[in-house]
Design an enzyme around this catalytic site. Structure first.
Site, PDB file in Angstrom:
ATOM      1  N   GLY A  92      84.292  36.313  40.019  1.00 46.27           N
ATOM      2  CA  GLY A  92      83.703  36.975  38.860  1.00 46.27           C
ATOM      3  C   GLY A  92      83.207  38.374  39.167  1.00 46.27           C
ATOM      4  O   GLY A  92      82.912  39.152  38.254  1.00 46.27           O
ATOM      5  N   ARG A  93      83.084  38.660  40.437  1.00 46.62           N
ATOM      6  CA  ARG A  93      82.634  40.012  40.808  1.00 46.62           C
ATOM      7  C   ARG A  93      83.235  40.478  42.132  1.00 46.62           C
ATOM      8  O   ARG A  93      82.897  41.545  42.623  1.00 46.62           O
ATOM      9  CB  ARG A  93      81.121  40.052  40.892  1.00 46.62           C
ATOM     10  CG  ARG A  93      80.523  39.007  41.819  1.00 46.62           C
ATOM     11  CD  ARG A  93      79.053  39.220  41.932  1.00 46.62           C
ATOM     12  NE  ARG A  93      78.414  38.094  42.593  1.00 46.62           N
ATOM     13  CZ  ARG A  93      77.150  38.096  42.981  1.00 46.62           C
ATOM     14  NH1 ARG A  93      76.414  39.167  42.800  1.00 46.62           N
ATOM     15  NH2 ARG A  93      76.627  37.049  43.558  1.00 46.62           N
ATOM     16  N   ASP A 125      77.831  40.350  34.968  1.00 45.42           N
ATOM     17  CA  ASP A 125      78.127  41.782  34.894  1.00 45.42           C
ATOM     18  C   ASP A 125      79.092  42.243  35.983  1.00 45.42           C
ATOM     19  O   ASP A 125      79.422  43.425  36.059  1.00 45.42           O
ATOM     20  CB  ASP A 125      76.823  42.595  34.958  1.00 45.42           C
ATOM     21  CG  ASP A 125      76.044  42.347  36.237  1.00 45.42           C
ATOM     22  OD1 ASP A 125      76.555  41.631  37.131  1.00 45.42           O
ATOM     23  OD2 ASP A 125      74.924  42.878  36.356  1.00 45.42           O
ATOM     24  N   GLY A 126      79.496  41.335  36.841  1.00 39.74           N
ATOM     25  CA  GLY A 126      80.452  41.713  37.879  1.00 39.74           C
ATOM     26  C   GLY A 126      79.844  42.497  39.027  1.00 39.74           C
ATOM     27  O   GLY A 126      80.552  42.953  39.922  1.00 39.74           O
ATOM     28  N   ARG A 183      89.189  28.623  48.882  1.00 43.20           N
ATOM     29  CA  ARG A 183      88.087  27.656  48.891  1.00 43.20           C
ATOM     30  C   ARG A 183      88.588  26.279  48.500  1.00 43.20           C
ATOM     31  O   ARG A 183      89.687  26.161  47.950  1.00 43.20           O
ATOM     32  CB  ARG A 183      87.047  28.084  47.832  1.00 43.20           C
ATOM     33  CG  ARG A 183      86.533  29.468  48.043  1.00 43.20           C
ATOM     34  CD  ARG A 183      86.489  30.268  46.723  1.00 43.20           C
ATOM     35  NE  ARG A 183      86.261  31.689  47.017  1.00 43.20           N
ATOM     36  CZ  ARG A 183      85.073  32.227  47.185  1.00 43.20           C
ATOM     37  NH1 ARG A 183      84.004  31.504  47.029  1.00 43.20           N
ATOM     38  NH2 ARG A 183      84.949  33.484  47.504  1.00 43.20           N
ATOM     39  N   ASP A 252      83.074  25.450  45.519  1.00 43.81           N
ATOM     40  CA  ASP A 252      83.685  26.779  45.424  1.00 43.81           C
ATOM     41  C   ASP A 252      83.170  27.703  46.530  1.00 43.81           C
ATOM     42  O   ASP A 252      83.702  28.799  46.705  1.00 43.81           O
ATOM     43  CB  ASP A 252      83.428  27.412  44.045  1.00 43.81           C
ATOM     44  CG  ASP A 252      81.973  27.349  43.642  1.00 43.81           C
ATOM     45  OD1 ASP A 252      81.462  26.233  43.479  1.00 43.81           O
ATOM     46  OD2 ASP A 252      81.337  28.408  43.508  1.00 43.81           O
ATOM     47  N   ASN A 253      82.151  27.266  47.265  1.00 42.18           N
ATOM     48  CA  ASN A 253      81.667  28.079  48.385  1.00 42.18           C
ATOM     49  C   ASN A 253      82.065  27.478  49.723  1.00 42.18           C
ATOM     50  O   ASN A 253      81.528  27.857  50.763  1.00 42.18           O
ATOM     51  CB  ASN A 253      80.137  28.209  48.314  1.00 42.18           C
ATOM     52  CG  ASN A 253      79.692  29.070  47.133  1.00 42.18           C
ATOM     53  OD1 ASN A 253      80.469  29.885  46.640  1.00 42.18           O
ATOM     54  ND2 ASN A 253      78.466  28.891  46.688  1.00 42.18           N
ATOM     55  N   ASP A 262      80.088  33.006  51.256  1.00 42.92           N
ATOM     56  CA  ASP A 262      79.214  33.277  50.106  1.00 42.92           C
ATOM     57  C   ASP A 262      77.732  33.112  50.446  1.00 42.92           C
ATOM     58  O   ASP A 262      77.126  32.065  50.213  1.00 42.92           O
ATOM     59  CB  ASP A 262      79.587  32.413  48.891  1.00 42.92           C
ATOM     60  CG  ASP A 262      80.776  33.002  48.140  1.00 42.92           C
ATOM     61  OD1 ASP A 262      81.380  33.972  48.652  1.00 42.92           O
ATOM     62  OD2 ASP A 262      81.109  32.514  47.051  1.00 42.92           O
TER      63      ASP A 262
HETATM   64  P1  AMP Z   1      77.949  32.008  43.614  1.00 41.01           P
HETATM   65  O1  AMP Z   1      77.020  30.870  43.328  1.00 41.01           O
HETATM   66  O2  AMP Z   1      77.267  33.308  43.908  1.00 41.01           O
HETATM   67  O3  AMP Z   1      78.929  31.662  44.682  1.00 41.01           O
HETATM   68  O4  AMP Z   1      78.761  32.304  42.272  1.00 41.01           O
HETATM   69  C1  AMP Z   1      79.282  31.311  41.429  1.00 41.01           C
HETATM   70  C2  AMP Z   1      80.234  31.919  40.439  1.00 41.01           C
HETATM   71  O5  AMP Z   1      79.573  32.882  39.617  1.00 41.01           O
HETATM   72  C3  AMP Z   1      81.416  32.652  41.049  1.00 41.01           C
HETATM   73  O6  AMP Z   1      82.524  32.419  40.234  1.00 41.01           O
HETATM   74  C4  AMP Z   1      80.985  34.084  41.001  1.00 41.01           C
HETATM   75  O7  AMP Z   1      82.083  34.962  40.988  1.00 41.01           O
HETATM   76  C5  AMP Z   1      80.225  34.131  39.695  1.00 41.01           C
HETATM   77  N1  AMP Z   1      79.235  35.216  39.660  1.00 41.01           N
HETATM   78  C6  AMP Z   1      78.079  35.292  40.352  1.00 41.01           C
HETATM   79  N2  AMP Z   1      77.425  36.429  40.052  1.00 41.01           N
HETATM   80  C7  AMP Z   1      78.177  37.097  39.151  1.00 41.01           C
HETATM   81  C8  AMP Z   1      78.041  38.325  38.438  1.00 41.01           C
HETATM   82  N3  AMP Z   1      76.985  39.110  38.612  1.00 41.01           N
HETATM   83  N4  AMP Z   1      79.018  38.675  37.593  1.00 41.01           N
HETATM   84  C9  AMP Z   1      80.085  37.890  37.410  1.00 41.01           C
HETATM   85  N5  AMP Z   1      80.278  36.729  38.013  1.00 41.01           N
HETATM   86  C10 AMP Z   1      79.341  36.330  38.894  1.00 41.01           C
HETATM   87 MG    MG Z   2      80.558  31.658  45.388  1.00 38.29          MG
END
Ligand code: AMP
Ligand code: MG
Length: 505
Positions: A92-93, A125-126, A183, A252-253, A262
Site C-alpha cells: 500500500g505504500r 496515504d501511501g 510473503r 503478510d509480514n 516489516d
Molecule cells: P503493516 O501492518 O505496516 O505491515 O501494513 C499492513 C498493510 O497496510 C499493508 O498492506 C501496508 O501496505 C498497508 N499500509 C500501512 N500503512 C499504509 C499507508 N500509510 N498507506 C497505505 N497503505 C498502508
Molecule cells: Mg506489512
C-alpha cells in the site's frame, strides 16, 4: 565498486504475470534530502559510497525519478491479521523499483517504503513518517549485524511534505533491500480466490530463484514448504535468543525466505519479561514476546493450507511437522552458546531457571548475559545464598558482584550460580576461552527503544541526524566493546518507561 550508471537490473518479479502486482510509479515528494545511509548496504549493490551524495540517487530514493532499467511495481498479497483473513492487502505504500544484480551474482530487490499511493493503499496515504523510518532503518541494519536474517535498509530520504498521523509529521522513504519481499500472504491471496495456477506459478518462481537445489526434485513443493518451516524456526530461535519482539506477526509480514520483515512497533527486551507486548494496539497480547514461536507455527499452518492444492494434506502437514523440534533445537543451541555450555538437558534447565530468575527479579536480559561472559567458574557459591566462599569457608565479597547485584533475590542467584559454576567445571570450561566465545554471541549493544527515541527526537525536532549515524555505527559492531559508548549499553532511563510505540507509522 561502481557508479549508478553501471547498475545492472534484472527485475525477476516484474517479469511474472500481472496477477502478482500492479505497475505503479512512486509519487514525487518536494525537495528531498538525505537523512542517513548504510555504507554496508550500498556495498551490496556495488555502489561506491560517494554515489550517495549524487542528486540523481537522492531523487531516485525519493521516488522522484527512475533510473534506466527500473520497472516500478507494487506487489499484491493478502494475509491473516490478528487471526483474521484480510482478502486484499498488498504494497500500500511500498514500491519495488527493480532488482539489481551485483558483481557477486546476488540479486537485491530495491524497494521504496513510503513512496505514495498504490492500488493496494485502501484508505492509507501511501506515506511513511520519518520517526518510523528511522526505527526501521536502524533496526534492519542492527539485526543484520547481530547475524539475524532480515531485509536491509540502504538509506532514508526525507521531505518536509506533511504526513498526518496522531500529529502532523513529515514524510520519509526508506529504501529496503532483500533478495525477495514475497510473503506467506503472497500465496494466500490466490488460495482464497481459488486461483490454483497462480499459487503454482509463484511457488515455481520462488523455488527456481531462492531454493534452486529443489528444482531437480520430482515433487519440490513439500520440500519447499519444509524449508520455509525450517528457516522460520531458525528465525524464531534468533529472535527469542536476542530478545526481539516483532509486534505484528501477521502472515503478510512473514517472509518466505525467513527474513525479519516489516519493522513496525517492534521492541527489544530490556528487563526480561516473557509476556512483553511491544505493540500498544495488541491488547490481547497475541504477539507477546513468548508467543512468537507459536504464532510462527500457526502462520506456517496457514501457508501449508494455501499450498495444499500443490500437494496432499498429509504431505503439507508432514512438511511443517518438524517446526517445533527445529525451533527447540535451534533455540537451545543458541541459548547454550550464550551461556557458554554445550546444548543438552542440563544446560536447558540451567537456562530456563536463569530466565525465570531474570523475570522474577526484573533483570535486564542483555546486561545479564553480557556480564555472564565474565563469570569466574573457580568461585564456589554457597547454595545457601551466602555469596562466595573461600576454601576455608569464610564468606567474602563476591567478585561476581556486578552480575549478582542485578538480582534482588541474591540467595536465589547464588544458588543458580553455584549450579552454573559446577556445570562449567564439569565441562572443564576455561574461563578466558569461554568468555571470548560468549562475547561473540551476547551483544553488548542493542537498539533499545530509548536509544531510537533519542535519535528520532533529534532528527524530528532539530534536523540533527548525527545521532542516527552514531547509533548506526555503534550497532554495526554490537559484540565489540566500544568504551566511548558505555552509556549506550546501560538500562533504559526512567523517562523511557513512558515511550509508547504505536502501530501508526
Ligand atoms: P503493516 O501492518 O505496516 O505491515 O501494513 C499492513 C498493510 O497496510 C499493508 O498492506 C501496508 O501496505 C498497508 N499500509 C500501512 N500503512 C499504509 C499507508 N500509510 N498507506 C497505505 N497503505 C498502508
Ligand atoms: Mg506489512
Amino acid at each position: 565498486m561502481s557508479s549508478l550508471e553501471s547498475l545492472t537490473f534484472d527485475n525477476g518479479f516484474a517479469r511474472l504475470p500481472e496477477a502478482y502486482y500492479s505497475r505503479v510509479c512512486p509519487t514525487p515528494v518536494p525537495d528531498p534530502y538525505l537523512v542517513c545511509y548504510s555504507p554496508q548496504a550500498l556495498a551490496l549493490l556495488d555502489l561506491d559510497e560517494s554515489e550517495i551524495t549524487r542528486p540523481e540517487l537522492i531523487q531516485t530514493l525519493a521516488g522522484n525519478q527512475l533510473l534506466p532499467g527500473m520497472d516500478a511495481i507494487a506487489a499484491l498479497y493478502a494475509g491473516h491479521q490478528f487471526g483474521h483473513y484480510v482478502p486484499q492487502l498488498g504494497d500500500g505504500r511500498a514500491i519495488l523499483l527493480g532488482e539489481v544484480k551485483n558483481a557477486a551474482g546476488q540479486g537485491w530487490e530495491v524497494q521504496l517504503k513510503g513512496a505514495g499511493r498504490t492500488p493496494y493503499s485502501r484508505g492509507g496515504d501511501g506515506r511513511a513518517v520519518l520517526r518510523s523510518s528511522i526505527r526501521e532503518f536502524l533496526c534492519s541494519e542492527a539485526m543484520h549485524a547481530l547475524g539475524i536474517p532480515t531485509t536491509r535498509a540502504l538509506a532514508i530520504v526525507g521531505s518536509d511534505r506533511p504526513v498526518y498521523r496522531e500529529d502532523q509529521e513529515t514524510a520519509a522513504l526508506v529504501t529496503r533491500l532483500a533478495p525477495s519481499f514475497v510473503r506467506f500472504g503472497s500465496f494466500e491471496v490466490f488460495y482464497y480466490r481459488n486461483q490454483i495456477e497462480s499459487i503454482k506459478h509463484l511457488a515455481d518462481y520462488v523455488i527456481a530463484r531462492y531454493y534452486p537445489e529443489l528444482t531437480t526434485l520430482a515433487d519440490p513443493y513439500p520440500e519447499f514448504l519444509r524449508q520455509v518451516a525450517l528457516s522460520t524456526a531458525e528465525l524464531m530461535a534468533q529472535w527469542q535468543a536476542v530478545g526481539f519482539s516483532h509486534g505484528v506477526m501477521n502472515t503478510d509480514n512473514m517472509s518466505i525466505l525467513g527474513l525479519t520483515l516489516d519493522y513496525g512497533p517492534f521492541g527489544f527486551l530490556d528487563a526480561f519479561d516473557p509476556g512483553y507486548i511491544c505493540n500498544h494496539s495488541d491488547a490481547s497480547g497475541r504477539y507477546a514476546f513468548d508467543q512468537q514461536p507459536d504464532v510462527a507455527a500457526w502462520n506456517l499452518t496457514k501457508l501449508a493450507q494455501t499450498l495444499v492444492p500443490l500437494m496432499s494434506v498429509e504431505a503439507a502437514s508432514q512438511a511443517i511437522s518438524e517446526y517445533p523440534q527445529a525451533f527447540g533445537r535451534a533455540y537451545l543451541e543458541r541459548m547454550a552458546a550464550k551461556f557458554g555450555l554445550p546444548p543438552g538437558s542440563e544446560t536447558a534447565s540451567l537456562v530456563m531457571d536463569a530466565l525465570q530468575l531474570l523475570a522474577q527479579n526484573h533483570v535486564d536480559y542483555t546486561i545479564f548475559l553480557r556480564r555472564l561472559c565474565d563469570f569466574d567458574s573457580s568461585e564456589a557459591f554457597s547454595p545457601q545464598g551466602e555469596g562466595r566462599r573461600v576454601p576455608n569457608g569464610d564468606a567474602v565479597t563476591p567478585s561476581h558482584s556486578t552480575l549478582r547485584d542485578l538480582f534482588l533475590d541474591r540467595a536465589a542467584f547464588d544458588a543458580w550460580a553455584a549450579r552454573y559454576a559446577a556445570a562449567l567445571r564439569q565441562q572443564g570450561s576455561l574461563d578466558a576461552e569461554r568468555s571470548k566465545a560468549m562475547r561473540a554471541v551476547n551483544p553488548k549493544y542493542i537498539l533499545r527503544n530509548h536509544l531510537a527515541e533519542i535519535a528520532i527526537r533529534r532528527a524530528t525536532d532539530e534536523r540533527d541526524y548525527s545521532e542516527i549515524n552514531r547509533l548506526h555505527a555503534l550497532l554495526t559492531r554490537p559484540f565489540d566493546e566500544q568504551p566511548e559508548y558505555e552509556a549506550y549499553a546501560a538500562e533504559p532511563p526512567d523517562w523511557a518507561r513512558k515511550i509508547e510505540v504505536s502501530c501508526s507509522s
